[in-house]
Design a protein around this motif. Structure first.
Motif, PDB file in Angstrom:
ATOM      1  N   ILE A 368       0.852  -1.191   0.000  1.00  0.00           N
ATOM      2  CA  ILE A 368       0.000   0.000   0.000  1.00  0.00           C
ATOM      3  C   ILE A 368       0.884   1.234   0.000  1.00  0.00           C
ATOM      4  O   ILE A 368       1.760   1.374   0.857  1.00  0.00           O
ATOM      5  N   ARG A 369       0.652   2.130  -0.951  1.00  0.00           N
ATOM      6  CA  ARG A 369       1.413   3.375  -1.055  1.00  0.00           C
ATOM      7  C   ARG A 369       0.430   4.535  -1.100  1.00  0.00           C
ATOM      8  O   ARG A 369      -0.565   4.475  -1.814  1.00  0.00           O
ATOM      9  N   ASN A 370       0.735   5.566  -0.365  1.00  0.00           N
ATOM     10  CA  ASN A 370      -0.176   6.727  -0.349  1.00  0.00           C
ATOM     11  C   ASN A 370       0.605   8.030  -0.159  1.00  0.00           C
ATOM     12  O   ASN A 370       1.715   8.035   0.406  1.00  0.00           O
ATOM     13  N   SER A 371       0.016   9.098  -0.639  1.00  0.00           N
ATOM     14  CA  SER A 371       0.582  10.427  -0.401  1.00  0.00           C
ATOM     15  C   SER A 371       0.260  10.843   1.029  1.00  0.00           C
ATOM     16  O   SER A 371      -0.607  10.251   1.669  1.00  0.00           O
ATOM     17  N   TYR A 372       0.978  11.838   1.533  1.00  0.00           N
ATOM     18  CA  TYR A 372       0.723  12.286   2.893  1.00  0.00           C
ATOM     19  C   TYR A 372       0.989  13.791   3.007  1.00  0.00           C
ATOM     20  O   TYR A 372       1.738  14.373   2.220  1.00  0.00           O
ATOM     21  N   HIS A 373       0.350  14.390   3.999  1.00  0.00           N
ATOM     22  CA  HIS A 373       0.506  15.827   4.245  1.00  0.00           C
ATOM     23  C   HIS A 373       1.640  16.083   5.238  1.00  0.00           C
ATOM     24  O   HIS A 373       2.477  16.955   5.027  1.00  0.00           O
ATOM     25  N   THR A 374       1.678  15.301   6.339  1.00  0.00           N
ATOM     26  CA  THR A 374       2.700  15.463   7.381  1.00  0.00           C
ATOM     27  C   THR A 374       3.548  14.204   7.440  1.00  0.00           C
ATOM     28  O   THR A 374       3.023  13.094   7.554  1.00  0.00           O
ATOM     29  N   GLU A 375       4.857  14.396   7.357  1.00  0.00           N
ATOM     30  CA  GLU A 375       5.748  13.235   7.366  1.00  0.00           C
ATOM     31  C   GLU A 375       5.666  12.521   8.717  1.00  0.00           C
ATOM     32  O   GLU A 375       5.798  13.137   9.775  1.00  0.00           O
ATOM     33  N   PRO A 376       5.448  11.214   8.703  1.00  0.00           N
ATOM     34  CA  PRO A 376       5.286  10.471   9.965  1.00  0.00           C
ATOM     35  C   PRO A 376       6.609  10.314  10.716  1.00  0.00           C
ATOM     36  O   PRO A 376       7.691  10.392  10.138  1.00  0.00           O
ATOM     37  N   ILE A 377       6.488  10.089  12.017  1.00  0.00           N
ATOM     38  CA  ILE A 377       7.633   9.819  12.880  1.00  0.00           C
ATOM     39  C   ILE A 377       7.653   8.322  13.178  1.00  0.00           C
ATOM     40  O   ILE A 377       6.617   7.715  13.441  1.00  0.00           O
ATOM     41  N   PHE A 378       8.844   7.735  13.139  1.00  0.00           N
ATOM     42  CA  PHE A 378       8.969   6.301  13.360  1.00  0.00           C
ATOM     43  C   PHE A 378       9.633   6.017  14.710  1.00  0.00           C
ATOM     44  O   PHE A 378      10.521   6.742  15.148  1.00  0.00           O
ATOM     45  N   HIS A 379       9.165   4.955  15.339  1.00  0.00           N
ATOM     46  CA  HIS A 379       9.774   4.468  16.578  1.00  0.00           C
ATOM     47  C   HIS A 379       9.811   2.955  16.532  1.00  0.00           C
ATOM     48  O   HIS A 379       8.779   2.299  16.442  1.00  0.00           O
ATOM     49  N   GLU A 380      11.025   2.404  16.554  1.00  0.00           N
ATOM     50  CA  GLU A 380      11.224   0.948  16.474  1.00  0.00           C
ATOM     51  C   GLU A 380      10.539   0.358  15.246  1.00  0.00           C
ATOM     52  O   GLU A 380       9.925  -0.712  15.300  1.00  0.00           O
ATOM     53  N   GLY A 381      10.634   1.083  14.131  1.00  0.00           N
ATOM     54  CA  GLY A 381      10.108   0.576  12.866  1.00  0.00           C
ATOM     55  C   GLY A 381       8.642   0.814  12.626  1.00  0.00           C
ATOM     56  O   GLY A 381       8.135   0.471  11.559  1.00  0.00           O
TER      57      GLY A 381
END
Length: 423
Positions: A368-381
């Motif tokens: 699944i690929r999608n556009s986004y408005h705010t770049e997400p933050i990752f924690h432990e993947g």
């Protein structure tokens, strides 16, 4: 003579009490077989203890006690009863510590009556009361603390370990405590106070951690129940569509009646209404799997309402190694997150979701690929959300994939958020 005999009996009760309490704390199941084994162990220990006392004397027997009783008991718990070494050790040390309360009761009685016999008799009575109290009110809590984590077990065993070393060093191997040496008198109160506050701090931290884990479990359970509800709703939609198709003869009868009266406008109006109703309740068809069709149909409508271009490539068989609820939870969370990420983009032309789901070598593959408005933050993947009560969808997705022995990945590439899973 009587005092000597009662003293020997007291020595035996002390051994039995220590072993029994250690068994309770170690969490050894008291089956008939285990009771017989523990009883046999006690008989052997009593024989060894008596033989040592007879040939070596009471003083040397007390000094050898860790080698002839405590260490073998730890080994038996660990090797025969398959209890962890740490829990076995802490259980035996805690059992030794519990022997001190009856000893203190016996000492008070002996001092009050000025009799060694009173010391022995009250000690034996206190042993029975202490065992009852520990079994009924203490054992369960001690087991839970020891099995909560290694850190908790080590912390719980700190005071018994220091007391064990202190008691042998100052009263059995030497008489430093009885001489009133200041450092010896102050050692145990200081140790107990330090461990008390350390225990409070670490126990609070551990309970907070466990509470957080429980909250996450509750949220995942809630999401799972929501998935069940949503899937039931989709099933109902499918049933409605089937019923609508079944009732087509009634619609045709009505249309024939209107046509016979040449009410063309009424016919057009009725057809528009019927078309709209059928579009609303009829699931789109993407692949052979009916569950996936229902889910994708529902989210195709949601994406359209949010002005998002959803493209789907689905090639799936009718049967998959997932329950309908798990499949619904996995795809629903993924698509719900994708819609939420895309719908905030100002330019509607930039809103898109691309879904590929297919079976390969008896494995389910999702991309699944999608556009986004705010770049997400990752924690432990895993992508995390700053909003309270959010962020459990991705954890639920990861849990379902891992449950079935699969692998997953969340990533960002060229301004596109990507979720991929194979299981």
């Amino acid at each position: 003579m009587v005092v000597t005999v009662i003293g020997l009996i007291r020595f035996g009760f002390s051994l039995l009490f220590g072993v029994a309490v250690s068994v309770l704390f170690a969490g050894i199941e008291l089956t008939r077989k285990n009771r017989l084994i523990i009883g046999l162990i006690c008989v052997i220990f009593l024989f060894i203890q008596t033989a040592c006392w007879w040939f070596l004397g009471l003083d040397l027997t007390s000094k050898l006690y860790p080698l002839i009783i405590h260490l073998p008991l730890i080994v038996i718990f660990s090797l025969y009863h398959k209890r962890p070494w740490l829990i076995s050790t802490v259980s035996v040390l805690s059992g030794y510590l519990c022997c001190q309360a009856p000893r203190w009761v016996g000492f008070l009685a002996g001092a009050a009556f000025g009799s060694r016999l009173a010391n022995h008799v009250f000690y034996i009575g206190a042993v029975f009361l202490s065992y009852y109290f520990l079994k009924r009110y203490v054992t369960r809590s001690v087991r839970q603390l020891m099995e909560m984590s290694n850190k908790s077990c080590l912390l719980l065993g700190g005071v018994p370990l220091f007391y064990y070393m202190f008691d042998y060093a100052t009263t059995i191997y030497t008489d430093v405590l009885y001489r009133g040496t200041e450092w010896a008198v102050q050692f145990m109160p200081s140790t107990v106070s330090v461990f008390y506050f350390v225990f409070v701090l670490l126990y609070y931290s551990e309970t907070q951690k466990q509470a957080s884990i429980q909250r996450e479990r509750d949220m995942l359970d809630m999401q799972f129940r929501q998935a069940q509800t949503e899937f039931a709703s989709l099933r109902q939609m499918q049933q409605n569509a089937m019923a609508y198709r079944h009732d087509m003869r009634h619609h045709f009868a009505l249309l024939q009646g209107l046509a016979s009266k040449e009410q063309i406008e009424e016919i057009k109006k009725y057809l528009r209404t019927a078309q709209s109703d059928m579009d609303t309740i009829t699931p789109m068809r993407f692949c052979e799997n009916e569950t996936v069709n229902l889910i994708l149909s529902s989210f195709a409508v949601k994406a359209h309402q949010s002005g998002i271009l959803l493209t789907v490539e689905a090639r799936l068989p009718d049967a998959l190694p997932f329950s309908d609820t798990e499949l619904c939870s996995l795809l629903s969370n993924a698509l719900e997150n994708a819609i939420q990420a895309s719908e905030n983009i100002a330019d509607s032309k930039e809103r898109y979701i691309k879904l590929r789901v297919y079976a390969k070598n008896n494995k389910l593959c999702i991309d699944i690929r999608n556009s986004y408005h705010t770049e997400p933050i990752f924690h432990e993947g895993l992508p995390v959300s700053k909003k309270q009560g959010h962020g459990f969808g991705t954890k639920s997705m990861a849990h379902i994939v891992e449950k079935h022995g699969g692998v997953y990945q969340f990533s960002i590439k060229d301004g596109c958020f990507i979720f991929q899973a194979t299981t």
